[in-house]
Scaffold this motif. Structure first.
Motif, mmCIF file in Angstrom:
data_model
loop_
_atom_site.group_PDB
_atom_site.id
_atom_site.type_symbol
_atom_site.label_atom_id
_atom_site.label_comp_id
_atom_site.label_asym_id
_atom_site.label_seq_id
_atom_site.Cartn_x
_atom_site.Cartn_y
_atom_site.Cartn_z
ATOM 1 N N MET A 1 8.748 -7.818 -11.759
ATOM 2 C CA MET A 1 7.587 -7.044 -11.291
ATOM 3 C C MET A 1 7.560 -7.056 -9.772
ATOM 4 S SD MET A 1 3.552 -7.551 -12.179
ATOM 5 C CE MET A 1 2.329 -6.453 -11.453
ATOM 6 N N ALA A 2 7.455 -5.883 -9.152
ATOM 7 C CA ALA A 2 7.476 -5.776 -7.696
ATOM 8 C C ALA A 2 6.179 -6.316 -7.116
ATOM 9 C CB ALA A 2 7.671 -4.317 -7.278
ATOM 10 N N LYS A 3 6.309 -6.984 -5.959
ATOM 11 C CA LYS A 3 5.140 -7.536 -5.290
ATOM 12 C C LYS A 3 4.374 -6.449 -4.558
ATOM 13 C CE LYS A 3 6.938 -12.193 -4.597
ATOM 14 N NZ LYS A 3 7.228 -13.249 -3.614
ATOM 15 N N THR A 4 3.044 -6.523 -4.612
ATOM 16 C CA THR A 4 2.192 -5.567 -3.935
ATOM 17 C C THR A 4 2.087 -5.941 -2.464
ATOM 18 O OG1 THR A 4 0.920 -5.292 -5.967
ATOM 19 C CG2 THR A 4 -0.064 -4.471 -3.930
ATOM 20 N N THR A 5 2.227 -4.938 -1.599
ATOM 21 C CA THR A 5 2.115 -5.195 -0.168
ATOM 22 C C THR A 5 0.681 -5.574 0.176
ATOM 23 O OG1 THR A 5 3.863 -3.614 0.279
ATOM 24 C CG2 THR A 5 2.477 -4.236 2.121
ATOM 25 N N GLN A 6 0.534 -6.635 0.918
ATOM 26 C CA GLN A 6 -0.773 -7.113 1.333
ATOM 27 C C GLN A 6 -0.885 -7.027 2.851
ATOM 28 O OE1 GLN A 6 -3.494 -8.354 -0.482
ATOM 29 N NE2 GLN A 6 -2.433 -7.613 -2.316
ATOM 30 N N LEU A 8 -3.205 -8.557 6.163
ATOM 31 C CA LEU A 8 -4.004 -9.717 6.512
ATOM 32 C C LEU A 8 -4.548 -9.572 7.919
ATOM 33 C CD1 LEU A 8 -4.776 -12.645 5.441
ATOM 34 C CD2 LEU A 8 -2.847 -13.446 6.797
ATOM 35 N N CYS A 9 -5.824 -9.967 8.115
ATOM 36 C CA CYS A 9 -6.446 -9.968 9.437
ATOM 37 C C CYS A 9 -6.186 -11.315 10.100
ATOM 38 C CB CYS A 9 -7.955 -9.717 9.336
ATOM 39 S SG CYS A 9 -8.832 -9.823 10.917
ATOM 40 N N SER A 10 -5.591 -11.292 11.283
ATOM 41 C CA SER A 10 -5.272 -12.529 11.982
ATOM 42 C C SER A 10 -6.498 -13.188 12.603
ATOM 43 C CB SER A 10 -4.233 -12.259 13.084
ATOM 44 O OG SER A 10 -4.749 -11.332 14.034
ATOM 45 N N GLU A 11 -7.634 -12.489 12.630
ATOM 46 C CA GLU A 11 -8.834 -13.033 13.248
ATOM 47 C C GLU A 11 -9.707 -13.776 12.259
ATOM 48 O OE1 GLU A 11 -11.377 -13.942 16.349
ATOM 49 O OE2 GLU A 11 -9.398 -13.020 16.413
ATOM 50 N N PRO A 17 -5.081 -4.602 0.045
ATOM 51 C CA PRO A 17 -3.868 -3.818 -0.209
ATOM 52 C C PRO A 17 -3.693 -2.631 0.733
ATOM 53 C CG PRO A 17 -5.552 -3.222 -1.802
ATOM 54 C CD PRO A 17 -6.139 -4.316 -0.958
ATOM 55 N N LYS A 18 -4.659 -2.393 1.642
ATOM 56 C CA LYS A 18 -4.616 -1.212 2.490
ATOM 57 C C LYS A 18 -4.755 -1.613 3.946
ATOM 58 C CE LYS A 18 -6.938 3.263 3.124
ATOM 59 N NZ LYS A 18 -8.067 4.114 2.687
ATOM 60 N N TRP A 19 -4.024 -0.885 4.807
ATOM 61 C CA TRP A 19 -4.093 -1.173 6.242
ATOM 62 C C TRP A 19 -5.292 -0.478 6.865
ATOM 63 C CZ3 TRP A 19 -4.030 1.796 10.673
ATOM 64 C CH2 TRP A 19 -3.867 1.099 11.886
ATOM 65 N N TYR A 20 -5.944 -1.149 7.803
ATOM 66 C CA TYR A 20 -7.062 -0.596 8.557
ATOM 67 C C TYR A 20 -6.819 -0.849 10.041
ATOM 68 C CZ TYR A 20 -9.698 -0.380 4.162
ATOM 69 O OH TYR A 20 -10.120 -0.110 2.889
ATOM 70 N N GLY A 21 -7.179 0.113 10.851
ATOM 71 C CA GLY A 21 -7.106 -0.105 12.283
ATOM 72 C C GLY A 21 -8.157 -1.089 12.762
ATOM 73 N N GLU A 33 -2.458 -6.841 9.956
ATOM 74 C CA GLU A 33 -1.011 -6.717 9.943
ATOM 75 C C GLU A 33 -0.496 -6.897 8.527
ATOM 76 O OE1 GLU A 33 0.343 -9.751 12.528
ATOM 77 O OE2 GLU A 33 -0.470 -8.845 14.358
ATOM 78 N N GLU A 34 0.708 -6.376 8.301
ATOM 79 C CA GLU A 34 1.336 -6.531 6.989
ATOM 80 C C GLU A 34 1.704 -7.999 6.775
ATOM 81 O OE1 GLU A 34 5.165 -4.857 4.398
ATOM 82 O OE2 GLU A 34 4.702 -4.040 6.383
ATOM 83 N N PHE A 35 1.418 -8.480 5.584
ATOM 84 C CA PHE A 35 1.638 -9.890 5.276
ATOM 85 C C PHE A 35 2.615 -10.019 4.129
ATOM 86 C CE2 PHE A 35 0.461 -13.513 2.529
ATOM 87 C CZ PHE A 35 0.771 -14.545 3.397
ATOM 88 N N ARG A 36 3.590 -10.889 4.331
ATOM 89 C CA ARG A 36 4.553 -11.219 3.287
ATOM 90 C C ARG A 36 4.477 -12.706 2.997
ATOM 91 N NH1 ARG A 36 9.974 -7.917 5.318
ATOM 92 N NH2 ARG A 36 9.029 -5.818 5.311
#
Length: 466
Positions: A1-6, A8-11, A17-21, A33-36
């Motif tokens: 099963m493929a991993k879902t892209t996550q 993460l806010c560094s603050e 699951p979705k990127w926000y500015g 930022e994208e988290f692995r």
């Protein structure tokens, strides 16, 4: 099963699951930022096969009354001020993050701490791992500050796996990592000092500290606004977060605990930065007071509260005629907005007009007089400078000034008065009704004479400035 892209806010640590500015949790821009998921770092496993029977091998819960407190005896740092901030010393297995601006003295403080602990425990090793300096550079600094001890071991590496291997091989009673932003792992994506690297490296170091029961002191960098560099989760991973503060123009350094799982967070330690290293200042009162005993106009002493310690602050003011359309207001160690407000209150309720004058208000030795209890001393210094009448060197003023010209009570006034009496002050101008009292006189616990005032006019009359 493929991993879902996550992402993460560094603050604040928000994930989704979705990127926000802009982070939907804390509202900061550009922190998502994208988290692995990071792979396990070699040598960072919690299982320690060489130490059978440890608490980590026990599956069944242990009654709280059966826990041996002798395993958590604190390690003295050799600095009474450092121990005060930590709550009595370093707890075995704890992770302490010491953050501060570049050149403030973090590495010097920890190097002297490591040398002192090593000298007091000649049968144990103390490890100092640096990712910023070579071994020769560390030795040069150790020679300058007198921190040369045979059982103080040095290592220079930027690889976390190497640092963990050295840590497990030497099994020191204390380890220092300088700094956590320079140590990285080749198994983790991202540049050294990035959010993913700092999070993974800190997590591995914390696991090693808990497994080996070895306390870790981490050096951390700060950003332009003074916060700890890296993701916000860095402060959640460690047990203690200390801020090492100070002005580059002065030798005074202050150590504060922002987070402490084993002690208070309202203590402050005072240090003196000199060419021979860092020395603790157990009684910093003399640093903030002018050495001259001759009364001079434009100077008044007040007392502030920093943690459990009361510190004297000498406020100096200079009032001159202005040749500018807008009079100049220059401050140092004092809130400029507070000066503007107090100048208006002094004109309205004290009948002292300084609105068309140039005002210069400053503290000495890097002291900070931004607490509201310093208002009365600022007013006294300005009125003294304007009238040319000096105040007695044995008189201090403590109180908050409201916009209506009232002198309001301040917290922990008795603690401030006790410190003033210890330093030789004979008279204190204080708010009326302190702790339920409504009359002046001599304080029963000290020999200082208290002059209680309720308005700004009463304070100026008591100081003979109007």
């Amino acid at each position: 099963m493929a991993k879902t892209t996550q992402f993460l806010c560094s603050e604040c640590g928000w994930s989704g699951p979705k990127w926000y500015g802009r982070c939907p949790e804390c509202g900061q821009w550009g922190t998502v930022e994208e988290f692995r998921e990071a792979p396990p770092i070699p040598g960072a496993s919690r299982r320690d096969s060489s130490r059978p029977g440890t608490a980590r091998d026990i599956v069944a819960p242990t009654p709280i009354t059966d826990v041996d407190l002798r395993q958590s005896l604190r390690i003295p740092t050799g600095f009474h001020e450092f121990d005060r901030v930590l709550g009595g010393g370093i707890v075995p297995g704890s992770v302490v993050l010491v953050a501060g601006e570049p050149g403030i003295g973090k590495s010097t403080l920890l190097l002297e701490t490591a040398a002192t602990i090593a000298a007091r425990n000649p049968d144990s090793a103390v490890l100092y791992v640096s990712g910023e300096e070579s071994l020769a550079q560390i030795r040069m600094r150790a020679s300058r500050v007198g921190a040369e001890t045979p059982n103080l071991l040095l290592s220079s590496t930027t690889d976390v796996s190497t640092a963990l291997t050295v840590l497990r091989t030497t099994r020191p009673m204390l380890a220092i990592i300088d700094s956590v932003q320079t140590v990285s792992s080749s198994d983790i994506d991202g540049v050294p000092g990035g959010s993913s690297q700092v999070r993974a490296v800190t997590g591995a170091l914390v696991e090693a500290a808990k497994t080996l029961d070895c306390p870790l002191l981490l050096v951390g960098h700060v950003t332009k606004d003074g916060s700890v560099a890296g993701p916000r989760t860095l402060e959640h991973l460690v047990d203690v977060v200390c801020q090492f503060e100070g002005e580059s123009q002065t030798a005074l350094r202050l150590l504060r605990a922002v987070k402490n799982r084993f002690g208070p967070t309202d203590e402050v330690g005072c240090f003196d930065m000199a060419g021979e290293g860092i020395a603790e200042v157990t009684d910093p009162a003399g640093l903030f007071l002018s050495p001259s005993d001759v009364p001079t106009d434009g100077a008044c002493v007040t007392f502030t509260i920093d943690g459990h310690r009361s510190l004297p602050i000498e406020i100096q003011a200079l009032v001159t005629s202005s040749v500018l359309p807008t009079p100049r207001r220059a401050t140092n160690g004092v809130d400029p907005n507070r000066i503007a407000m107090l100048t208006a209150v002094l004109y309205r309720h004290g009948r002292v007009n300084l609105l068309d004058r140039d005002l210069y208000v400053s503290t000495i030795a890097g002291g900070v007089a931004k607490e509201p209890s310093c208002d009365l001393a600022i007013i006294a210094a300005l009125a003294s400078a304007a009238s040319g009448k000096p105040l007695r060197r044995t008189t201090c003023a403590i109180g908050e000034i409201s916009l209506t010209g009232q002198v309001r009570p301040v917290p922990r006034l008795s603690h401030r008065i006790s410190e003033a009496s210890r330093l030789g002050f004979s008279t204190a101008i204080v708010p009326r009704g302190r702790g339920g009292s409504s009359a002046g006189g001599t304080d029963s616990s000290t020999s200082i004479r208290l002059v209680e005032v309720s308005t700004l006019g009463d304070a100026l009359d008591a100081l003979e400035l109007r």
